[in-house]
Scaffold this motif. Structure first.
Motif, PDB file in Angstrom:
ATOM      1  N   GLN A  88       0.827  -1.212   0.000  1.00 39.63           N
ATOM      2  CA  GLN A  88       0.000   0.000   0.000  1.00 39.63           C
ATOM      3  C   GLN A  88       0.856   1.254   0.000  1.00 39.63           C
ATOM      4  N   PHE A  89       1.890   1.240   0.818  1.00 38.83           N
ATOM      5  CA  PHE A  89       2.745   2.420   0.947  1.00 38.83           C
ATOM      6  C   PHE A  89       4.062   2.169   0.215  1.00 38.83           C
ATOM      7  N   PRO A  90       4.513   3.118  -0.589  1.00 38.24           N
ATOM      8  CA  PRO A  90       5.730   2.920  -1.382  1.00 38.24           C
ATOM      9  C   PRO A  90       6.920   2.531  -0.509  1.00 38.24           C
ATOM     10  N   VAL A  91       7.619   1.479  -0.907  1.00 33.91           N
ATOM     11  CA  VAL A  91       8.813   1.037  -0.195  1.00 33.91           C
ATOM     12  C   VAL A  91      10.008   1.369  -1.079  1.00 33.91           C
ATOM     13  N   GLN A 146       5.682   5.107  -5.835  1.00 32.73           N
ATOM     14  CA  GLN A 146       5.019   3.820  -6.061  1.00 32.73           C
ATOM     15  C   GLN A 146       5.446   3.224  -7.405  1.00 32.73           C
ATOM     16  N   LYS A 147       5.733   4.090  -8.378  1.00 31.00           N
ATOM     17  CA  LYS A 147       6.265   3.602  -9.658  1.00 31.00           C
ATOM     18  C   LYS A 147       7.633   2.948  -9.452  1.00 31.00           C
ATOM     19  N   ILE A 148       8.422   3.500  -8.547  1.00 29.99           N
ATOM     20  CA  ILE A 148       9.727   2.895  -8.248  1.00 29.99           C
ATOM     21  C   ILE A 148       9.528   1.509  -7.646  1.00 29.99           C
ATOM     22  N   SER A 149       8.579   1.383  -6.693  1.00 25.85           N
ATOM     23  CA  SER A 149       8.285   0.076  -6.101  1.00 25.85           C
ATOM     24  C   SER A 149       7.890  -0.921  -7.181  1.00 25.85           C
ATOM     25  N   LEU A 150       7.060  -0.476  -8.100  1.00 27.68           N
ATOM     26  CA  LEU A 150       6.651  -1.334  -9.208  1.00 27.68           C
ATOM     27  C   LEU A 150       7.855  -1.686 -10.076  1.00 27.68           C
ATOM     28  N   ASN A 160       8.611 -14.614 -10.845  1.00 25.07           N
ATOM     29  CA  ASN A 160       7.510 -15.527 -11.173  1.00 25.07           C
ATOM     30  C   ASN A 160       6.171 -14.798 -11.235  1.00 25.07           C
ATOM     31  N   ALA A 161       5.991 -13.824 -10.349  1.00 25.31           N
ATOM     32  CA  ALA A 161       4.724 -13.092 -10.310  1.00 25.31           C
ATOM     33  C   ALA A 161       4.935 -11.779  -9.571  1.00 25.31           C
ATOM     34  N   ILE A 162       4.077 -10.815  -9.871  1.00 29.17           N
ATOM     35  CA  ILE A 162       4.091  -9.530  -9.159  1.00 29.17           C
ATOM     36  C   ILE A 162       2.771  -9.398  -8.425  1.00 29.17           C
ATOM     37  N   LEU A 163       2.854  -9.184  -7.117  1.00 32.49           N
ATOM     38  CA  LEU A 163       1.678  -9.100  -6.263  1.00 32.49           C
ATOM     39  C   LEU A 163       1.493  -7.667  -5.787  1.00 32.49           C
ATOM     40  N   PHE A 164       0.280  -7.156  -5.936  1.00 27.19           N
ATOM     41  CA  PHE A 164      -0.024  -5.769  -5.550  1.00 27.19           C
ATOM     42  C   PHE A 164      -1.023  -5.785  -4.400  1.00 27.19           C
ATOM     43  N   ASP A 165      -0.659  -5.193  -3.272  1.00 30.56           N
ATOM     44  CA  ASP A 165      -1.560  -5.135  -2.116  1.00 30.56           C
ATOM     45  C   ASP A 165      -2.091  -3.710  -1.962  1.00 30.56           C
ATOM     46  N   GLU A 166      -3.215  -3.436  -2.610  1.00 32.38           N
ATOM     47  CA  GLU A 166      -3.861  -2.116  -2.605  1.00 32.38           C
ATOM     48  C   GLU A 166      -2.835  -1.001  -2.878  1.00 32.38           C
ATOM     49  N   PRO A 167      -2.152  -1.058  -4.020  1.00 37.84           N
ATOM     50  CA  PRO A 167      -1.012  -0.163  -4.268  1.00 37.84           C
ATOM     51  C   PRO A 167      -1.376   1.292  -4.509  1.00 37.84           C
ATOM     52  N   LEU A 168      -2.661   1.605  -4.728  1.00 34.79           N
ATOM     53  CA  LEU A 168      -3.028   2.981  -5.044  1.00 34.79           C
ATOM     54  C   LEU A 168      -3.697   3.693  -3.874  1.00 34.79           C
ATOM     55  N   THR A 169      -3.632   3.097  -2.680  1.00 33.65           N
ATOM     56  CA  THR A 169      -4.301   3.659  -1.502  1.00 33.65           C
ATOM     57  C   THR A 169      -3.859   5.084  -1.213  1.00 33.65           C
ATOM     58  N   VAL A 170      -2.562   5.350  -1.318  1.00 32.03           N
ATOM     59  CA  VAL A 170      -2.044   6.670  -0.932  1.00 32.03           C
ATOM     60  C   VAL A 170      -1.902   7.611  -2.121  1.00 32.03           C
ATOM     61  N   ILE A 171      -2.385   7.182  -3.289  1.00 34.29           N
ATOM     62  CA  ILE A 171      -2.225   7.990  -4.497  1.00 34.29           C
ATOM     63  C   ILE A 171      -3.388   8.965  -4.629  1.00 34.29           C
TER      64      ILE A 171
END
Length: 360
Positions: A88-91, A146-150, A160-171
């Motif tokens: 949810q929050f950019p790391v 968040q684009k950097i996290s992506l 193998n896979a990319i998992l998104f946990d509500e990535p636009l919450t803070v956008i």
């Protein structure tokens, strides 16, 4: 990339679960095809994040197995699964530049400087970050972070896979549309398996080819956005998908007629063998009803009309139930009282919340 299979997967945060109520995630079987775009959709607390964390290895399930391309990884640690997870929050590393953030996963794996540079610039171009490569991440906006996290998830070729946990919450809401469209385009370019967790139906429908709707720790329907809207397999799906959601009314069904209060509604299919003792309801989308001044139909009292430009939404009451009817913007509302007439072929019958097919 990998196909991800979940076999009889279940999880409880209690040490000795004894009933379904003790499980945050009830038993389920799902296969996520290699390269698919999926959304896990449901309200807070329904088990979405628990399921995502089991796939990534952050949580070990109480029961069942997780397989990547047929290989059991249930007990494989997160770092060995080649999973990228966007939270949810950019790391990001604020003291590093955008370039250094994107290059970090590749340097850790010993990729050569030239290969790292080529890959970082390729991903930066995809994400629209090329002009920011030399900037410190701390100076960027939340959506850029968040684009950097992506990007850190995309930069590795072995993911193998990319998992998104509500990535636009803070956008910012104005930027959400842009980023959602961007994610869809990225999926089409890179072809990675992507699983997107959200409680927002618009995010799910615009991103995913297949939506998994969760409710109370279980999966109630898996389908395309059109399938979920046109034929909800559960009353919760009908209520949760659509704005406004599906009208659900208690009914007594005899053959091809539903009796709702004192009104009989003709059905397009027959239901001669409904299970005894179960709660019987009908579901009708607001878009699948029309208003008229008199005659057959559900007698309703209109409380207000919301004119939202392209359509009008009549907010009404039928006996003790709220009901919504969507009509064209130029439609004439009959008055405070009216009849709501459902399209017979669009009336669904439910027993204890689950769709009953009926007979032609």
């Amino acid at each position: 990339m990998a196909a991800i299979t979940l076999e009889r997967l279940a999880h409880s945060y209690l040490p000795n679960p004894r009933s379904d109520a003790d499980y945050a995630l009830k038993p389920l079987d799902i296969t996520w095809r290699d390269g698919g775009a999926y959304a896990l959709l449901g309200p807070s607390g329904c088990g979405k994040t628990t399921l995502l964390n089991i796939i990534s290895g952050l949580v070990r399930p109480s029961a069942g197995r997780v397989l990547f391309d047929g290989t059991d990884v249930t007990h494989t640690p997160t770092e060995s699964r080649n999973i990228a997870q966007v939270f949810q929050f950019p790391v990001v590393y604020d003291t590093m530049s955008v370039y250094e953030n994107l290059a970090f996963p590749l340097k850790n794996r010993g990729l050569s400087r030239s290969a790292t540079d080529a890959r970082v610039r390729e991903i930066a171009e995809m994400l629209g970050l090329t002009s920011d490569l030399e900037r410190r991440a701390a100076r960027l906006t939340a959506d850029a972070k968040q684009k950097i996290s992506l990007g850190r998830g995309l930069v590795r070729a072995d993911t193998n896979a990319i998992l998104f946990d509500e990535p636009l919450t803070v956008i910012d809401p104005l930027l959400k549309w842009e980023l959602r469209a961007h994610l869809k385009q990225l999926h089409q370019k890179v072809g990675r398996t992507m699983i997107y967790v959200t409680h927002d139906q618009t995010e799910a429908m615009t991103f995913a080819d297949t939506v998994v709707v969760m409710y109370d720790g279980g999966v109630v329907q898996i389908g395309t956005p059109a399938e979920l809207f046109l034929r909800p397999a559960h009353t919760f799906v009908g209520y949760f998908i659509g704005s406004p959601g599906m009208n659900v009314l208690p009914a007594r069904v005899e053959g091809d007629v539903a009796h709702v209060g004192g009104t009989a509604i003709k059905l397009a299919r027959g239901y001669p063998d409904l299970p005894p003792g179960q709660r019987i309801e009908i579901g009708i989308r607001p878009e699948d009803m029309r208003l008229k001044a008199s005659g057959e139909g559900l007698p309703i009292r209109i409380g207000r009309v919301d004119d939202i430009g392209r359509i009008k939404i009549a907010r009404a009451r039928f006996e003790e139930h709220d009901i919504n009817v969507v009509v064209p913007e130029d439609a004439i509302i009959p008055g405070e009282t009216a009849k709501a007439v459902p399209a017979p072929e669009r009336v669904h019958v439910y027993a204890d919340g689950h769709l009953v097919e009926g007979a032609a």
